[in-house]
Design an enzyme around this catalytic site. Structure first.
Site, mmCIF file in Angstrom:
data_model
loop_
_atom_site.group_PDB
_atom_site.id
_atom_site.type_symbol
_atom_site.label_atom_id
_atom_site.label_comp_id
_atom_site.label_asym_id
_atom_site.label_seq_id
_atom_site.Cartn_x
_atom_site.Cartn_y
_atom_site.Cartn_z
ATOM 1 N N ASP A 131 0.821 -1.212 0.000
ATOM 2 C CA ASP A 131 0.000 0.000 0.000
ATOM 3 C C ASP A 131 0.856 1.264 0.000
ATOM 4 O O ASP A 131 0.353 2.351 0.301
ATOM 5 C CB ASP A 131 -0.912 0.025 1.235
ATOM 6 C CG ASP A 131 -2.241 -0.674 0.966
ATOM 7 O OD1 ASP A 131 -2.409 -1.195 -0.148
ATOM 8 O OD2 ASP A 131 -3.102 -0.695 1.853
ATOM 9 N N ASP B 49 -8.244 -7.590 12.931
ATOM 10 C CA ASP B 49 -7.878 -8.928 13.388
ATOM 11 C C ASP B 49 -8.811 -9.419 14.489
ATOM 12 O O ASP B 49 -9.269 -10.557 14.475
ATOM 13 C CB ASP B 49 -6.416 -8.938 13.855
ATOM 14 C CG ASP B 49 -6.085 -7.749 14.746
ATOM 15 O OD1 ASP B 49 -7.007 -6.973 15.095
ATOM 16 O OD2 ASP B 49 -4.903 -7.582 15.091
#
Length: 693
Positions: free
Chosen positions: A263, A416
């Site tokens: 990214d 997560d």
């Protein structure tokens, strides 16, 4: 450079500033047992003189050590005073404040209000002490024979304080003590569970650890298809070592695909990562480079985009490693076999190991915290309830479990934990492997660590608001619902930062000015010391940092409390995502151990079972960008330390309350307030961690 303020400089190297002591011994053949514990009650002139010299030597050595300790304390005090002059008064070597962030928040204004109140009341109490206005209990002013207006005002304040301020304050104290005891009981139960695991030697064991196939022609057929993902963003310092470690995993090459999910918005960093990927691809590794033009959804959006690729359907498991992680070559062979003959297993999580845990005081204190998290919290929850929060990296997921629970969502900054909660509600089980470790880094500067902790404590509150209806409506058992709502979210993510900040940073100093409300000594001293002792147990080499750890955790409570409130009420700061800055450090011993494990590098060029032939051909046709003729040296960004206003304000509040406690002769409260105030001052001046100014 700012002076170093590190306890280990004295503890390990013992570079004391005291006067050196030289001891000359006439007979060097004394044993250590005789020196450490000379026998009392001996007889005989010769032995008496000999033991007297030994005792003198021992006393001199102890005096030397005490002098060195005093010198170290004096040096630390001088460091703090010098930093106050340089950073707080002269404003030298400080980073420019970020103009995009608001200058003053509500929490900071509240702390300033308490500080102004404390300073004013300290002046009043000192004046009353000098005038001899001491009263045993609250009574109406005429009972004391008021002689002037200041006396009448002071006695009226005592009456008002005892009747209207102390009762609600005492109620709040009792409420926080109840929460404190509840959280302490939870921690003790976790430690007992860890002791039981160690005593019974309980550890997850795969039913069939061997993945070899009985087929002679295809011995690797028993190895499942594994997708390895490395999400990164401007990770210039660590991309090379992480890609290298992942590409050396001991796994059949035609049964594994590595995705480098970049990214980065820095063009040079993109070029370097792309070149590293091309290098390993030329060596026969199934590795591809994916780059997004925008960071929509941050890490969750990056992983979601990668999982939408058509070829992912050919893979059964996915392993995720953050950019600073360096797994050992046998990582997959020690984790993936647990899925075999265990269809309910959705996640296998490995433990983190830190290459820079001894870099400075900040990293040592982080190592204590994370050692307890993995050794106790994750291991106990994994063994007894088969559920824990996914740590976002160094874990292996069954792709079917990810797809069944909805995959990666971009609604929080803790993607997560989000996917772990949803997978657990779908009935999937988790396993934590305490003996499988992956190397990574700890933040070395307080600014980086502070931003990381803000994200880690605001995200769970965002997630709690979003998941609470789903948890209540889910089909899991009532026990699992209660465990997730009360223990996982409320007790460990909300109550802990709430009482830690409120009780020790606000209520305790306020009780010094409202003595009618009592905070017991065992709450201030004994229980926190016991909890800190339990926290240090998983990292026994860190016992010298027991007291610094206790003080630092209370100091970090202001950041965690602010983050918790931000996430709970969906403030703008709850949606901030800042990539944790890495340094690219590597531990020599850990890297040597990594090299000792010989990876099975079988560069198979045969037909791929994953349908990647067209992808390989396309990558082979791609010509990597030519390297520059001369290395391009990046323009280094000027670094500087910062001032943290909340921590500094709380430091002055606690030190003011410590001065007030002297009038009440509360010894334990005084020492706690004094050292806690100094701890806040050290952190507020950015004297802990990396010193760059």
């Amino acid at each position: 450079m700012a002076p170093s303020f590190d306890f280990m400089d004295w503890w390990n190297k013992e570079q004391h500033q005291g006067t050196p002591v030289v001891v000359k011994m006439e007979n060097p053949n004394y044993s250590m047992l005789e020196i450490e514990s000379p026998k009392p009650g001996f007889e005989g002139g010769k032995d008496k003189g000999k033991n007297a010299k030994q005792l003198t030597w021992v006393l001199l050595l102890k005096a030397h050590r005490a002098a060195g300790c005093v010198a170290w304390v004096a040096q630390g005090l001088w460091t703090v005073l010098a930093a106050i002059k340089k950073r707080l008064i002269l404003r030298q070597g400080l980073a420019d404040p970020n103009p995009d962030r608001p200058r003053k928040g509500r929490l900071f204004k509240a702390i300033i209000g308490f500080l102004v109140f404390a300073i004013f009341m300290l002046c009043v109490e000192v004046a009353a002490h000098m005038m001899g206005w001491h009263f045993a209990g609250p009574h109406w002013p005429p009972a004391f024979g008021v002689t002037n207006l200041p006396h009448a005002i002071y006695v009226s304040w005592i009456y008002f304080r005892a009747q209207y301020i102390a009762p609600p304050l005492q109620f709040l104290i009792n409420f926080c003590i109840y929460l404190f005891l509840l959280q302490s009981a939870d921690r003790i139960i976790l430690c007992l569970g860890c002791v039981w695991i160690k005593w019974k030697n309980i550890k997850p064991i795969p039913v069939n650890p061997s993945l070899e196939s009985d087929d002679v022609e295809q011995p690797d057929k028993g190895y499942p298809m594994v997708l390895v993902q490395i999400p990164m963003c401007n990770e210039r310092e660590v991309y090379e070592q992480s890609i290298s470690a992942v590409c050396q995993l001991d796994w059949p090459r035609h049964r594994m695909l590595v995705q480098v999910l970049d990214d980065s918005d820095d063009v040079e960093t993109q070029f370097l990562i792309k070149g590293e990927v091309a290098k390993w691809h030329q060596k026969g590794i199934n590795i591809i480079y994916r780059h997004r033009t925008n960071r929509t959804g941050y890490k969750a959006g990056n992983l979601k985009s990668a999982m939408n690729c058509a070829y992912v359907k050919d893979y059964e498991f996915v392993t995720i490693f953050d950019a600073d992680f360096q797994p050992k070559a046998d990582f997959l062979k020690r984790t993936v076999p647990h899925f075999r003959d265990n269809p309910e297993l959705g996640l296998v999580q490995a433990r983190w190991s830190f290459v820079n845990k001894d870099e400075n005081l900040l990293t040592r204190l982080q190592n204590i915290n994370l050692s307890f998290h993995f050794e106790v919290e994750q291991q106990v929850n994994g063994v007894f309830i088969n559920f824990f929060g996914f740590n976002g990296t160094a874990g292996v997921w069954r792709i079917k479990a990810l797809e069944e629970c909805g995959g990666w969502l971009e609604r929080t900054t803790v993607e997560d934990m989000d996917v772990a909660v949803r997978a657990h509600l779908c009935g999937w089980k988790f396993i934590f492997l305490n003996d499988v470790r992956a190397l990574c880094e700890l933040p070395e500067s307080y600014e980086t660590y502070r931003k990381q902790q803000h994200r880690w404590h605001s995200g769970p509150m965002q997630l709690f608001r979003l998941c609470l209806p789903d948890i209540i409506a889910s089909k899991v058992s009532t026990w699992k619902k209660a465990n997730m709502i009360f223990l996982f979210f409320l007790l460990r993510k909300l109550i802990l930062p709430f009482y830690s900040f409120t009780l020790f940073c606000i209520i305790l100093p306020v009780t010094m000015f409202v003595p009618e409300a009592q905070l017991p000594v065992w709450v201030v001293c004994y229980i926190p010391a016991l909890m800190s002792f339990l926290n240090v147990l998983p990292a026994p080499r860190s016992f010298p940092f027991l007291i610094p750890y206790l003080l630092f955790e209370n100091t970090m409570s202001v950041t965690k409390f602010n983050a918790m409130i931000s996430g709970l009420f969906q403030l703008s700061s709850a949606h901030e995502w800042v990539v944790t800055k890495k340094t690219g450090r590597s531990s020599e011993l850990d890297l040597l151990a990594l090299q000792d494990v010989k990876p099975n590098v079988k560069l198979s060029r045969g037909t791929s079972l994953s349908g990647l032939d067209a992808l390989k051909q396309r990558q082979e046709q791609m010509q990597p960008l030519p390297p520059p003729l001369l290395p391009i040296a990046p323009i280094p960004k000027k670094k500087a330390n910062r001032l943290y206003r909340k921590e500094l304000s709380l430091a002055f509040l606690l030190l003011t309350a410590a001065a007030r406690s002297l009038l009440s002769a509360k010894g334990v409260h005084f020492y706690f307030l004094l050292f806690q105030g100094i701890s806040f001052l050290v952190v507020g001046l950015d004297l802990i961690g990396e010193q760059v100014s």
